[in-house]
Design a protein around this motif. Structure first.
Motif, PDB file in Angstrom:
ATOM      1  N   PHE A   1       0.824  -1.200   0.000  1.00  0.00           N
ATOM      2  CA  PHE A   1       0.000   0.000   0.000  1.00  0.00           C
ATOM      3  C   PHE A   1       0.864   1.257   0.000  1.00  0.00           C
ATOM      4  O   PHE A   1       0.635   2.198  -0.759  1.00  0.00           O
ATOM      5  N   THR A   2       1.873   1.247   0.836  1.00  0.00           N
ATOM      6  CA  THR A   2       2.698   2.443   1.004  1.00  0.00           C
ATOM      7  C   THR A   2       3.624   2.671  -0.180  1.00  0.00           C
ATOM      8  O   THR A   2       3.807   3.797  -0.645  1.00  0.00           O
ATOM      9  N   ASP A   3       4.226   1.589  -0.679  1.00  0.00           N
ATOM     10  CA  ASP A   3       5.281   1.735  -1.681  1.00  0.00           C
ATOM     11  C   ASP A   3       4.783   1.650  -3.122  1.00  0.00           C
ATOM     12  O   ASP A   3       5.578   1.828  -4.055  1.00  0.00           O
ATOM     13  N   ALA A   4       3.527   1.368  -3.318  1.00  0.00           N
ATOM     14  CA  ALA A   4       3.024   1.194  -4.688  1.00  0.00           C
ATOM     15  C   ALA A   4       3.163   2.494  -5.478  1.00  0.00           C
ATOM     16  O   ALA A   4       2.919   3.584  -4.960  1.00  0.00           O
ATOM     17  N   ALA A   5       3.580   2.365  -6.758  1.00  0.00           N
ATOM     18  CA  ALA A   5       3.673   3.537  -7.640  1.00  0.00           C
ATOM     19  C   ALA A   5       2.294   4.032  -8.029  1.00  0.00           C
ATOM     20  O   ALA A   5       2.113   5.201  -8.367  1.00  0.00           O
ATOM     21  N   VAL A   6       1.304   3.137  -8.004  1.00  0.00           N
ATOM     22  CA  VAL A   6      -0.068   3.501  -8.328  1.00  0.00           C
ATOM     23  C   VAL A   6      -0.730   4.065  -7.075  1.00  0.00           C
ATOM     24  O   VAL A   6      -0.539   3.561  -5.969  1.00  0.00           O
ATOM     25  N   GLY A   7      -1.523   5.133  -7.264  1.00  0.00           N
ATOM     26  CA  GLY A   7      -2.219   5.714  -6.128  1.00  0.00           C
ATOM     27  C   GLY A   7      -3.316   4.794  -5.619  1.00  0.00           C
ATOM     28  O   GLY A   7      -4.075   4.230  -6.401  1.00  0.00           O
TER      29      GLY A   7
ATOM     30  N   GLY B   1      -6.427   4.577  -2.560  1.00  0.00           N
ATOM     31  CA  GLY B   1      -7.166   5.240  -1.498  1.00  0.00           C
ATOM     32  C   GLY B   1      -8.296   4.348  -1.014  1.00  0.00           C
ATOM     33  O   GLY B   1      -8.898   3.614  -1.807  1.00  0.00           O
ATOM     34  N   ILE B   2      -8.606   4.422   0.297  1.00  0.00           N
ATOM     35  CA  ILE B   2      -9.671   3.614   0.888  1.00  0.00           C
ATOM     36  C   ILE B   2     -10.685   4.553   1.520  1.00  0.00           C
ATOM     37  O   ILE B   2     -10.318   5.490   2.240  1.00  0.00           O
ATOM     38  N   ALA B   3     -11.949   4.326   1.173  1.00  0.00           N
ATOM     39  CA  ALA B   3     -13.017   5.166   1.725  1.00  0.00           C
ATOM     40  C   ALA B   3     -14.082   4.276   2.330  1.00  0.00           C
ATOM     41  O   ALA B   3     -14.296   3.139   1.891  1.00  0.00           O
ATOM     42  N   ASP B   4     -14.766   4.817   3.378  1.00  0.00           N
ATOM     43  CA  ASP B   4     -15.864   4.048   3.949  1.00  0.00           C
ATOM     44  C   ASP B   4     -17.099   4.246   3.085  1.00  0.00           C
ATOM     45  O   ASP B   4     -17.091   4.988   2.096  1.00  0.00           O
ATOM     46  N   LEU B   5     -18.182   3.601   3.441  1.00  0.00           N
ATOM     47  CA  LEU B   5     -19.381   3.641   2.606  1.00  0.00           C
ATOM     48  C   LEU B   5     -20.046   5.007   2.615  1.00  0.00           C
ATOM     49  O   LEU B   5     -20.888   5.290   1.760  1.00  0.00           O
ATOM     50  N   GLY B   6     -19.668   5.865   3.550  1.00  0.00           N
ATOM     51  CA  GLY B   6     -20.187   7.230   3.560  1.00  0.00           C
ATOM     52  C   GLY B   6     -19.374   8.174   2.698  1.00  0.00           C
ATOM     53  O   GLY B   6     -19.706   9.350   2.590  1.00  0.00           O
ATOM     54  N   GLY B   7     -18.289   7.660   2.141  1.00  0.00           N
ATOM     55  CA  GLY B   7     -17.473   8.473   1.256  1.00  0.00           C
ATOM     56  C   GLY B   7     -16.293   9.126   1.931  1.00  0.00           C
ATOM     57  O   GLY B   7     -15.501   9.820   1.278  1.00  0.00           O
TER      58      GLY B   7
ATOM     59  N   SER C   1       1.517   7.990  -2.990  1.00  0.00           N
ATOM     60  CA  SER C   1       1.399   8.190  -4.437  1.00  0.00           C
ATOM     61  C   SER C   1       0.097   8.908  -4.789  1.00  0.00           C
ATOM     62  O   SER C   1       0.084   9.817  -5.626  1.00  0.00           O
ATOM     63  N   PHE C   2      -1.006   8.494  -4.178  1.00  0.00           N
ATOM     64  CA  PHE C   2      -2.305   9.106  -4.476  1.00  0.00           C
ATOM     65  C   PHE C   2      -2.330  10.554  -3.985  1.00  0.00           C
ATOM     66  O   PHE C   2      -2.750  11.473  -4.704  1.00  0.00           O
ATOM     67  N   ALA C   3      -1.873  10.783  -2.756  1.00  0.00           N
ATOM     68  CA  ALA C   3      -1.899  12.132  -2.194  1.00  0.00           C
ATOM     69  C   ALA C   3      -1.020  13.076  -3.013  1.00  0.00           C
ATOM     70  O   ALA C   3      -1.434  14.191  -3.372  1.00  0.00           O
ATOM     71  N   ALA C   4       0.204  12.648  -3.332  1.00  0.00           N
ATOM     72  CA  ALA C   4       1.127  13.510  -4.074  1.00  0.00           C
ATOM     73  C   ALA C   4       0.632  13.770  -5.495  1.00  0.00           C
ATOM     74  O   ALA C   4       0.872  14.842  -6.061  1.00  0.00           O
ATOM     75  N   MET C   5      -0.076  12.800  -6.061  1.00  0.00           N
ATOM     76  CA  MET C   5      -0.599  12.966  -7.421  1.00  0.00           C
ATOM     77  C   MET C   5      -1.498  14.190  -7.510  1.00  0.00           C
ATOM     78  O   MET C   5      -1.532  14.884  -8.535  1.00  0.00           O
ATOM     79  N   LEU C   6      -2.218  14.495  -6.417  1.00  0.00           N
ATOM     80  CA  LEU C   6      -3.147  15.617  -6.410  1.00  0.00           C
ATOM     81  C   LEU C   6      -2.645  16.789  -5.576  1.00  0.00           C
ATOM     82  O   LEU C   6      -3.406  17.737  -5.302  1.00  0.00           O
ATOM     83  N   GLY C   7      -1.361  16.736  -5.138  1.00  0.00           N
ATOM     84  CA  GLY C   7      -0.741  17.878  -4.469  1.00  0.00           C
ATOM     85  C   GLY C   7      -0.970  17.960  -2.977  1.00  0.00           C
ATOM     86  O   GLY C   7      -0.780  19.025  -2.377  1.00  0.00           O
TER      87      GLY C   7
ATOM     88  N   PHE D   1     -15.747  -1.256   2.683  1.00  0.00           N
ATOM     89  CA  PHE D   1     -14.954  -0.124   2.196  1.00  0.00           C
ATOM     90  C   PHE D   1     -14.935  -0.152   0.660  1.00  0.00           C
ATOM     91  O   PHE D   1     -15.188  -1.178   0.029  1.00  0.00           O
ATOM     92  N   THR D   2     -14.588   0.994   0.089  1.00  0.00           N
ATOM     93  CA  THR D   2     -14.269   1.039  -1.346  1.00  0.00           C
ATOM     94  C   THR D   2     -12.788   1.365  -1.490  1.00  0.00           C
ATOM     95  O   THR D   2     -12.237   2.164  -0.712  1.00  0.00           O
ATOM     96  N   VAL D   3     -12.172   0.730  -2.458  1.00  0.00           N
ATOM     97  CA  VAL D   3     -10.749   0.945  -2.727  1.00  0.00           C
ATOM     98  C   VAL D   3     -10.623   1.540  -4.127  1.00  0.00           C
ATOM     99  O   VAL D   3     -11.172   0.998  -5.095  1.00  0.00           O
ATOM    100  N   ALA D   4      -9.894   2.655  -4.221  1.00  0.00           N
ATOM    101  CA  ALA D   4      -9.641   3.295  -5.522  1.00  0.00           C
ATOM    102  C   ALA D   4      -8.168   3.135  -5.865  1.00  0.00           C
ATOM    103  O   ALA D   4      -7.296   3.471  -5.056  1.00  0.00           O
ATOM    104  N   MET D   5      -7.909   2.590  -7.031  1.00  0.00           N
ATOM    105  CA  MET D   5      -6.540   2.486  -7.539  1.00  0.00           C
ATOM    106  C   MET D   5      -6.447   3.427  -8.743  1.00  0.00           C
ATOM    107  O   MET D   5      -7.202   3.299  -9.711  1.00  0.00           O
TER     108      MET D   5
END
Length: 716
Positions: free
Chosen positions: A165-171, A173-179, A187-193, A263-267
């Motif tokens: 999870f931490t080292d993956a080059a692909v972003g 993110g995990i969200a609960d069912l409430g969003g 990677s995901f955080a830095a991708m969006l600044g 949960f939902t997982v976004a790659m």
């Protein structure tokens, strides 16, 4: 022979050099990776195979996109997943693959390259996604197993997941069912600044964009509800600093051991560079590289779209610069190119402000598309554009003035097709040029029909000659002193299979324009010489001569003298019994080719006549300098007041011709009074309806050359 690639697929040393350059560029880019799962030699072998597959894919018709995706998948499968892989691959393929496509004759050109390049990254992303999904699945299985096993096994599984999870080059993110975002990797955080901490204070709803693909959030709702486990799509995110980031998004559902959504997982993979490259390639594919105006392809696309709207009206302004070739030839193509850029800028300024499309069709041709033009809008636009283009242009130290000609067509889409409306605009453009240039002309359906009929006749001239559709008719030339027939003028007629007998005015000009007059004239010459020679052999006392018209285009041919000599030799007709008729304009050709050829013919006893004297220059001064034997007076002189008033002009002209040793023949004689007045003024011979209309040889013999006919002719 290059390893891994069949000889039949390479087009010479050039293609092999391009292939080698691609492999080297690609390998050098990948070598910057901190770690590669193979040795340099193994990498080269892999890249050679991949390059060969991509060359075959881009050269195929249609491009083999599945093969290109296979290359992207194998890159991931062999472990080429470092950060430098995508930029290095993009740079190498975008630099070299277009040239390789052209070297191997790709019918789709740069468009095929764009498709293949996109397919490579589709395959790469798909394989990377599958790899991560596989690891994710492994994590999920490990997590489930951990819950069933000891706490220690759970800690091991958690540590493995955290590492991925931490080292993956692909972003990720995990969200609960409430969003609410409960976790995200760097990677995901830095991708969006953002930092990870900032990112986890956001929710999924913060990333809703008005331009998101239709149905995207309905799919997300289905995942949350447990009706769907995974969805893949492209999504545009807003970066923290405001710019847009395009991503390839895979959203999946995580359930607990009872199957309840948890949960939902976004790659997410950043594909902004790939999108930008695709957009750039798309722009290049539909814009002219010199002027940056839309090109023919984009214009055709917009035109087809307009035609797909029922009830629409289409306006086309097709324009071409006047005498642009002179600028290229005298000042150079670099000046011509800069002038085209300036013209395109002026054209765009005039047209784009009105909401219309201006495109470059090629060379110095441009076209304007107007959809549903208001009344008089097209002609007002045409005036405005021509005025703008006519302004002085300062180009590379040269002060130039250019003008343009324009064809304007307006029509309803139901009444025509895109191809026909362009063809009509192109034809109308050339009407404007023919009418003097620096102007516009509007389409005229009746005129176009006449032009098409002329074109149809022109296209069938040579086949008609081969099919024997042209016949020679003969008109008597009568001695005004004794009334005897001294000669015959050979006149060609076309027995068209659909239109019947066509007079020369219907096709002779076309024959001159197309060059068909040369074989047609040769045919008439041969037929006339042969026919009259046969008659003279059977009637030696007649000694008829034959007069054959020669067009200006024929005098330009170096073989005219040889053609005449061959006709005389083949027929046996003596040279002094052949007369060639030319107009004043043909004789006064500035190049002097006609005089040179006719002088050579006159030296062989062939007689030369100037035809229709009185309709052209009518300059007596040049007559003594030409190799002439006969002066043929135009029918206008015979019909006009010069004859009826017994003006001294006509008698003076005939006397002058006789003083030069010229024989005088009058054309268009229709009445006995005309014949008498001509005889009284000293005219030698005449032809016209009084003595006989042009007729086929059998009719001529029956009506004019038989014993009774001779007697009748002499009595006139």
């Amino acid at each position: 022979m290059t390893a891994g690639f069949p000889a039949s697929a390479l087009s010479g040393d050039g293609a092999a050099i391009l292939r080698t350059a691609l492999i080297s560029h690609w390998a050098d880019g990948l070598a910057r990776a901190v770690y590669l799962p193979m040795s340099p030699r193994e990498l080269r072998v892999f890249l050679r195979t991949a390059a060969d597959q991509l060359i075959r894919a881009v050269a195929a018709e249609p491009p083999d996109l599945e093969a290109a995706r296979g290359v992207g998948r194998r890159m991931v499968q062999t472990g080429l997943v470092a950060d430098v892989v995508i930029p290095a691959t993009t740079t190498a393929l975008a630099t070299h693959l277009p040239a390789l496509a052209r070297a191997h004759g790709s019918p789709a050109g740069d468009h095929a390259t764009t498709l293949v390049l996109g397919a490579v990254f589709d395959g790469y992303v798909d394989a990377a996604r599958r790899r991560v999904l596989a690891e994710q699945e492994a994590v999920r299985r490990a997590e489930a197993e951990a819950r069933r096993q000891a706490e220690e096994a759970m800690r091991v599984s958690e540590a493995r997941f955290r590492t991925i999870f931490t080292d993956a080059a692909v972003g990720i993110g995990i969200a609960d069912l409430g969003g609410r975002i409960v976790d995200a990797n760097q990677s995901f955080a830095a991708m969006l600044g953002y930092t990870v901490e900032e990112f986890c204070r956001l929710s999924v709803s913060d990333f809703v964009d008005p331009d998101d693909a239709q149905g995207m959030w309905e799919v997300y709702e289905e995942i949350i509800a447990g009706r769907r486990d995974v969805a893949r799509m492209q999504k545009r995110y807003r970066h923290k600093d405001g710019h847009q980031v395009w991503t390839e998004l895979t959203a999946s559902l995580m359930r607990d051991r009872d199957g309840t959504p948890q949960f939902t997982v976004a790659m997410v993979e950043d594909i902004t560079a790939r999108r930008r490259l695709q957009e750039e390639l798309r722009y290049q594919a539909v814009h002219d590289p010199l002027t940056q105006l839309p090109n023919r392809a984009l214009f055709q696309e917009r035109l087809s779209t307009a035609f797909a709207t029922p009830g629409s009206r289409i306006g086309i302004c097709y324009l071409d610069l006047d005498r642009f070739k002179i600028i290229n030839d005298t000042l150079g193509h670099h000046v011509g190119d800069e002038l085209l850029v300036l013209i395109a800028r002026r054209l765009s300024d005039e047209v784009s402000a009105r909401g219309h499309l201006a495109a470059r069709m090629g060379g110095d041709e441009f076209v304007i598309l107007v959809v549903d033009p208001p009344e008089n809008a097209l002609t007002e636009l045409a005036d405005s554009v021509l005025e703008a283009l006519a302004r002085p242009a300062h180009v590379l130290g040269h002060d130039l003035r250019v003008s343009a000609s324009m064809g304007v067509v307006e029509t309803r889409v139901e009444e025509t097709t895109p191809a026909d409306v362009l063809r009509a605009a192109d034809a109308t453009l050339y009407w404007a040029k023919a009418e003097g240039r620096n102007r516009w002309a509007t389409f005229d359906a009746e005129r176009n029909a006449r032009e098409l009929a002329r074109y149809s006749l022109a296209a069938t001239l040579v086949p008609a000659l081969d099919a024997g559709e042209f016949a020679v008719h003969y008109q008597p030339i009568v001695d005004l002193g004794d009334g005897r027939i001294r000669g015959l003028e050979a006149l060609v007629r076309w027995h068209h299979p659909n239109l019947g007998w066509l007079q020369p005015e219907r096709f002779v000009d076309l024959a001159e324009e197309t060059g068909a007059i040369v074989p047609l004239g040769r045919h008439v010459l041969q037929q006339a010489c042969a026919q009259v020679a046969r008659w003279n052999r059977g009637h030696p006392g007649d000694a008829l001569f034959v007069s054959v018209n020669v067009a200006m285009r024929q005098t330009w041919e170096p073989g005219l003298v040889d053609d005449v000599g061959e006709a005389l030799r083949a027929s046996g007709l003596p040279g002094h019994l052949l007369q060639l008729e030319l107009t004043e304009s043909a004789l006064l050709d500035p190049g002097g080719r006609a005089v040179e050829a006719l002088t050579a013919l006159a030296d062989t006893d062939v007689r030369i006549a100037i035809d229709d004297f009185g309709t052209g220059y009518s300059n007596l001064g040049y007559l003594p300098r030409l190799p002439l034997h006969t002066l043929k007076l135009a029918s206008g002189l015979v019909e006009g007041e010069l004859l009826t008033d017994q003006s001294p002009f006509l008698s003076g002209l005939i006397t002058f011709a006789h003083d030069l040793g010229l024989h005088v023949t009058a054309e268009g004689v229709e009445t006995s009074s005309q014949a008498k007045r001509l005889r009284d003024t000293g005219c030698d011979t005449a032809q016209g309806w009084l003595f006989g209309r042009p007729a086929t040889w059998p009719h001529l013999v029956r009506e004019h050359l038989g014993p009774v006919a001779h007697t009748t002719a002499m009595s006139r």
